[in-house]
Design a protein around this motif. Structure first.
Motif, PDB file in Angstrom:
ATOM      1  N   LYS A 154      39.637  41.731  41.007  1.00 21.02           N
ATOM      2  CA  LYS A 154      40.343  40.706  41.765  1.00 21.02           C
ATOM      3  C   LYS A 154      40.629  41.207  43.180  1.00 21.02           C
ATOM      4  CE  LYS A 154      44.559  37.991  41.552  1.00 21.02           C
ATOM      5  NZ  LYS A 154      45.765  37.700  40.798  1.00 21.02           N
ATOM      6  N   ILE A 199      42.355  46.621  41.567  1.00 18.96           N
ATOM      7  CA  ILE A 199      42.162  45.454  42.427  1.00 18.96           C
ATOM      8  C   ILE A 199      41.426  45.884  43.690  1.00 18.96           C
ATOM      9  CG2 ILE A 199      44.222  44.231  41.614  1.00 18.96           C
ATOM     10  CD1 ILE A 199      45.614  45.117  44.239  1.00 18.96           C
ATOM     11  N   PHE A 216      51.003  44.540  40.195  1.00 21.60           N
ATOM     12  CA  PHE A 216      49.550  44.741  40.203  1.00 21.60           C
ATOM     13  C   PHE A 216      49.245  46.069  39.516  1.00 21.60           C
ATOM     14  CE2 PHE A 216      50.517  41.842  43.604  1.00 21.60           C
ATOM     15  CZ  PHE A 216      49.571  40.859  43.428  1.00 21.60           C
TER      16      PHE A 216
END
Length: 127
Positions: free
Chosen positions: A28, A46, A42
């Motif tokens: 992502k 990522i 998070f």
């Protein structure tokens, strides 16, 4: 008729499987603005999108990254910075980057530890 139904079902399952497999390993992409002051949410790997704003005076492998929108902001700018550690060749001030890695918690807060970094364009950061 049964043969056509069987072929249709097999085709649908094949397409669903292909879509699922193509998403495996996909990382992502999140901007500095989306992370804000909440890096703790998070937890997975990522890709961080941002603009290199400066170096740490204590560790040249640590850079400050701001949101791409903030790089062009003229007034009322929030200027949230995320520290990113990348041990290889650092980008230049004003470089818009995509850094892949994870947040790590330290006593003083969170730092993004990048395993991969790519420069996608450059912004002229005037004062």
């Amino acid at each position: 008729m049964k043969k056509i139904v069987f072929i249709a079902v097999a085709l649908i399952i094949g397409v669903a499987l292909a879509v699922t497999v193509s998403k495996v390993g996909e990382v992502k992409t999140v901007t500095v603005g989306e992370i804000g002051n909440n890096p703790q949410i998070f937890t997975e790997t990522i890709t961080l999108a941002g603009v290199m704003a400066g170096f740490s005076q204590y560790d040249k492998a640590v850079i400050g990254v701001m949101d791409p929108k903030e790089a062009v902001c003229k007034s009322g700018c929030e200027k949230v910075y995320i520290p990113v550690k990348y041990p290889a060749q650092p980008p230049k001030v004003g470089d818009e980057i995509r850094a892949t890695g994870k947040f790590t918690k330290y006593q003083s807060g969170y730092m993004f530890i990048a395993t991969k970094l790519k420069v996608v364009k450059h912004h002229n950061l005037g004062s």
